[in-house]
Design a protein around this motif. Sequence first.
Motif, PDB file in Angstrom:
ATOM      1  N   UNK A  75       0.842  -1.198   0.000  1.00  0.00           N
ATOM      2  CA  UNK A  75       0.000   0.000   0.000  1.00  0.00           C
ATOM      3  C   UNK A  75       0.879   1.250   0.000  1.00  0.00           C
ATOM      4  N   UNK A  76       0.505   2.203  -0.834  1.00  0.00           N
ATOM      5  CA  UNK A  76       1.215   3.482  -0.890  1.00  0.00           C
ATOM      6  C   UNK A  76       0.188   4.595  -0.723  1.00  0.00           C
ATOM      7  N   UNK A  77       0.455   5.474   0.245  1.00  0.00           N
ATOM      8  CA  UNK A  77      -0.417   6.622   0.459  1.00  0.00           C
ATOM      9  C   UNK A  77       0.137   7.779  -0.358  1.00  0.00           C
ATOM     10  N   UNK A  78      -0.718   8.351  -1.215  1.00  0.00           N
ATOM     11  CA  UNK A  78      -0.293   9.385  -2.152  1.00  0.00           C
ATOM     12  C   UNK A  78      -1.029  10.681  -1.835  1.00  0.00           C
ATOM     13  N   UNK A  79      -0.271  11.757  -1.680  1.00  0.00           N
ATOM     14  CA  UNK A  79      -0.840  13.078  -1.412  1.00  0.00           C
ATOM     15  C   UNK A  79      -1.173  13.758  -2.740  1.00  0.00           C
ATOM     16  N   UNK A  80      -2.369  14.327  -2.832  1.00  0.00           N
ATOM     17  CA  UNK A  80      -2.849  14.924  -4.078  1.00  0.00           C
ATOM     18  C   UNK A  80      -2.947  16.446  -4.000  1.00  0.00           C
ATOM     19  N   UNK A  81      -2.043  17.088  -3.282  1.00  0.00           N
ATOM     20  CA  UNK A  81      -2.092  18.541  -3.131  1.00  0.00           C
ATOM     21  C   UNK A  81      -1.696  19.295  -4.402  1.00  0.00           C
ATOM     22  N   UNK A  82      -0.899  18.686  -5.253  1.00  0.00           N
ATOM     23  CA  UNK A  82      -0.461  19.362  -6.478  1.00  0.00           C
ATOM     24  C   UNK A  82      -1.534  19.255  -7.564  1.00  0.00           C
ATOM     25  N   UNK A  83      -1.587  20.222  -8.487  1.00  0.00           N
ATOM     26  CA  UNK A  83      -2.633  20.195  -9.515  1.00  0.00           C
ATOM     27  C   UNK A  83      -2.464  19.074 -10.543  1.00  0.00           C
ATOM     28  N   UNK A  84      -1.225  18.635 -10.799  1.00  0.00           N
ATOM     29  CA  UNK A  84      -1.019  17.561 -11.778  1.00  0.00           C
ATOM     30  C   UNK A  84      -1.242  16.201 -11.122  1.00  0.00           C
ATOM     31  N   UNK A  85      -1.552  15.184 -11.912  1.00  0.00           N
ATOM     32  CA  UNK A  85      -1.803  13.858 -11.340  1.00  0.00           C
ATOM     33  C   UNK A  85      -0.580  13.324 -10.593  1.00  0.00           C
ATOM     34  N   UNK A  86      -0.828  12.666  -9.461  1.00  0.00           N
ATOM     35  CA  UNK A  86       0.230  11.999  -8.700  1.00  0.00           C
ATOM     36  C   UNK A  86       0.308  10.554  -9.178  1.00  0.00           C
TER      37      UNK A  86
END
Length: 101
Positions: A75-86
Amino acid sequence: MASRLVKSLIKSSSGLGTRNFCLVRSQISNHTAKWMQDTSKKSPMELINEVPPIKVESRIVACEGDTNPALGHPIEFICLDLPEPAICKYCGLRYVQDHHH
């Protein structure tokens, strides 16, 4: 465990010599070249890039690669604060935050 594997590989390869390493390198190069010759098939990166970014409402997404744990990845937790796709570092799936205003 991984360090034990590396140590055993180093021990077993110490008697091989330079000639055998060159042989292995050429076999790997030939295999890669053979795979790249078939232009009718798409590369794994091309296939994953065809999947559109997955829209989620939260700021953080947990990527497991697949709904079946046997086929997924850690499992990887990904932060989506940036406008481009993570992008997930394991499977390449892209996630973007879907803003509802």
